[in-house]
Design a protein around this motif. Structure first.
Motif, mmCIF file in Angstrom:
data_model
loop_
_atom_site.group_PDB
_atom_site.id
_atom_site.type_symbol
_atom_site.label_atom_id
_atom_site.label_comp_id
_atom_site.label_asym_id
_atom_site.label_seq_id
_atom_site.Cartn_x
_atom_site.Cartn_y
_atom_site.Cartn_z
ATOM 1 N N THR A 60 58.502 45.427 51.632
ATOM 2 C CA THR A 60 59.818 45.136 51.077
ATOM 3 C C THR A 60 59.991 43.642 50.882
ATOM 4 N N ALA A 61 61.042 43.303 50.166
ATOM 5 C CA ALA A 61 61.463 41.914 49.991
ATOM 6 C C ALA A 61 62.987 41.926 49.922
ATOM 7 N N PRO A 62 63.633 40.842 50.351
ATOM 8 C CA PRO A 62 65.100 40.839 50.436
ATOM 9 C C PRO A 62 65.818 41.146 49.121
ATOM 10 N N ASN A 63 65.269 40.709 48.001
ATOM 11 C CA ASN A 63 65.983 40.862 46.736
ATOM 12 C C ASN A 63 65.468 42.021 45.889
ATOM 13 N N LEU A 64 64.581 42.862 46.427
ATOM 14 C CA LEU A 64 64.046 43.995 45.674
ATOM 15 C C LEU A 64 64.542 45.305 46.261
ATOM 16 N N ASN A 65 65.134 46.116 45.408
ATOM 17 C CA ASN A 65 65.598 47.423 45.835
ATOM 18 C C ASN A 65 64.657 48.483 45.270
ATOM 19 N N ILE A 66 63.842 49.081 46.132
ATOM 20 C CA ILE A 66 62.899 50.104 45.701
ATOM 21 C C ILE A 66 63.664 51.414 45.532
ATOM 22 N N THR A 67 63.628 51.950 44.318
ATOM 23 C CA THR A 67 64.346 53.195 44.039
ATOM 24 C C THR A 67 63.449 54.418 44.103
ATOM 25 N N LYS A 68 62.130 54.217 43.956
ATOM 26 C CA LYS A 68 61.215 55.355 43.971
ATOM 27 C C LYS A 68 59.816 54.898 44.353
ATOM 28 N N ARG A 69 59.216 55.615 45.294
ATOM 29 C CA ARG A 69 57.815 55.393 45.635
ATOM 30 C C ARG A 69 57.017 56.465 44.919
ATOM 31 N N ILE A 70 56.037 56.056 44.123
ATOM 32 C CA ILE A 70 55.326 57.020 43.288
ATOM 33 C C ILE A 70 54.056 57.523 43.966
ATOM 34 N N GLU A 71 53.097 56.639 44.173
ATOM 35 C CA GLU A 71 51.847 57.031 44.808
ATOM 36 C C GLU A 71 51.023 55.808 45.153
ATOM 37 N N ILE A 72 49.965 56.033 45.916
ATOM 38 C CA ILE A 72 49.022 54.960 46.236
ATOM 39 C C ILE A 72 48.121 54.755 45.026
ATOM 40 N N VAL A 73 47.924 53.510 44.656
ATOM 41 C CA VAL A 73 47.026 53.184 43.551
ATOM 42 C C VAL A 73 45.913 52.288 44.075
ATOM 43 N N THR A 74 44.744 52.418 43.475
ATOM 44 C CA THR A 74 43.606 51.593 43.874
ATOM 45 C C THR A 74 42.879 51.087 42.642
ATOM 46 N N ALA A 75 42.157 50.012 42.834
ATOM 47 C CA ALA A 75 41.296 49.462 41.791
ATOM 48 C C ALA A 75 40.062 48.895 42.470
ATOM 49 N N GLU A 76 38.934 49.100 41.852
ATOM 50 C CA GLU A 76 37.676 48.635 42.410
ATOM 51 C C GLU A 76 37.001 47.697 41.429
ATOM 52 N N CYS A 77 36.356 46.695 41.966
ATOM 53 C CA CYS A 77 35.617 45.742 41.137
ATOM 54 C C CYS A 77 34.310 45.419 41.859
ATOM 55 N N ALA A 78 33.203 45.890 41.311
ATOM 56 C CA ALA A 78 31.893 45.604 41.902
ATOM 57 C C ALA A 78 31.291 44.422 41.161
ATOM 58 N N PHE A 79 30.770 43.486 41.904
ATOM 59 C CA PHE A 79 30.162 42.323 41.256
ATOM 60 C C PHE A 79 28.913 41.913 42.012
ATOM 61 N N GLY A 80 28.003 41.363 41.266
ATOM 62 C CA GLY A 80 26.741 40.934 41.848
ATOM 63 C C GLY A 80 26.574 39.446 41.707
ATOM 64 N N MET A 81 25.831 38.897 42.620
ATOM 65 C CA MET A 81 25.487 37.483 42.554
ATOM 66 C C MET A 81 24.117 37.403 41.893
ATOM 67 N N ASN A 82 24.005 36.576 40.881
ATOM 68 C CA ASN A 82 22.691 36.468 40.263
ATOM 69 C C ASN A 82 21.760 35.654 41.150
ATOM 70 N N MET A 83 20.527 35.597 40.775
ATOM 71 C CA MET A 83 19.508 34.971 41.604
ATOM 72 C C MET A 83 19.844 33.511 41.931
ATOM 73 N N PHE A 84 20.368 32.777 40.964
ATOM 74 C CA PHE A 84 20.646 31.363 41.186
ATOM 75 C C PHE A 84 21.831 31.166 42.133
ATOM 76 N N LYS A 85 22.865 31.999 41.981
ATOM 77 C CA LYS A 85 23.992 31.910 42.907
ATOM 78 C C LYS A 85 23.544 32.243 44.320
ATOM 79 N N ASP A 86 22.696 33.274 44.439
ATOM 80 C CA ASP A 86 22.163 33.645 45.755
ATOM 81 C C ASP A 86 21.343 32.505 46.344
ATOM 82 N N LEU A 87 20.528 31.862 45.513
ATOM 83 C CA LEU A 87 19.670 30.775 45.974
ATOM 84 C C LEU A 87 20.507 29.619 46.512
#
Length: 159
Positions: A60-87
């Motif tokens: 919650t926050a003092p100035n926000l009035n939540i009128t409806k809770r809908i559902e849990i949402v998620t987002a995924e982001c897979a990322f790899g480090m290239n060879m030089f970043k790993d080095l």
């Protein structure tokens, strides 16, 4: 990050056309496109403008009035480090200091995951996400793949 001069969409290095517009706008201007493709692009730009939802790590926050809770949402982001970043990260691990390349990759993945979280919330009819949590998970034993999972509760708040 640059913005397209035509549609104001944020554009990355790979999506950037020489004239300062995104590749989609460039194709619309310079290559024959069906009316359906043009309308789809306009719809995506309008949707991106509406997605700018409020996101909070608290319930919650003092100035926000939540009128409806809908559902849990998620987002995924897979990322790899290239060879030089790993080095270079390995060298930093030995001698100490910060790895700007790794930090930039993680920052970009966080922005992507939070944008996707807003998009998920928008698609279920929410205008805010509360209780946002970010979790990093190592995907491979070698340590060169990381997944960022963003989750929260999609809600509707009063304007």
């Amino acid at each position: 990050m640059a913005q397209c001069k035509k549609c104001n969409k944020k554009i990355g290095f790979l999506d950037y056309a020489a004239s300062g517009i995104c590749l989609t706008c460039y194709k619309i201007e310079h290559m024959p496109q069906s009316d359906e493709d043009v309308e789809l692009h306009k719809h995506r730009v309008e949707q991106d403008a509406k997605i700018d939802a409020i996101m909070l790590t608290t319930e919650t926050a003092p100035n926000l009035n939540i009128t409806k809770r809908i559902e849990i949402v998620t987002a995924e982001c897979a990322f790899g480090m290239n060879m030089f970043k790993d080095l270079f990260a390995g060298v930093r691990n030995v001698v100490g200091g910060r790895s700007e390349a790794v930090q930039k990759t993680m920052r970009d993945s966080r922005r992507t995951a939070l944008y996707e979280l807003k998009r998920e919330a928008f698609e279920v009819g929410a205008n805010a996400v509360v209780g946002v949590d970010l979790d990093y998970v190592e995907l491979s034993a070698a340590g060169n793949m990381v997944m960022l999972v963003a989750s929260g509760t999609a809600v509707v708040i009063e304007d």
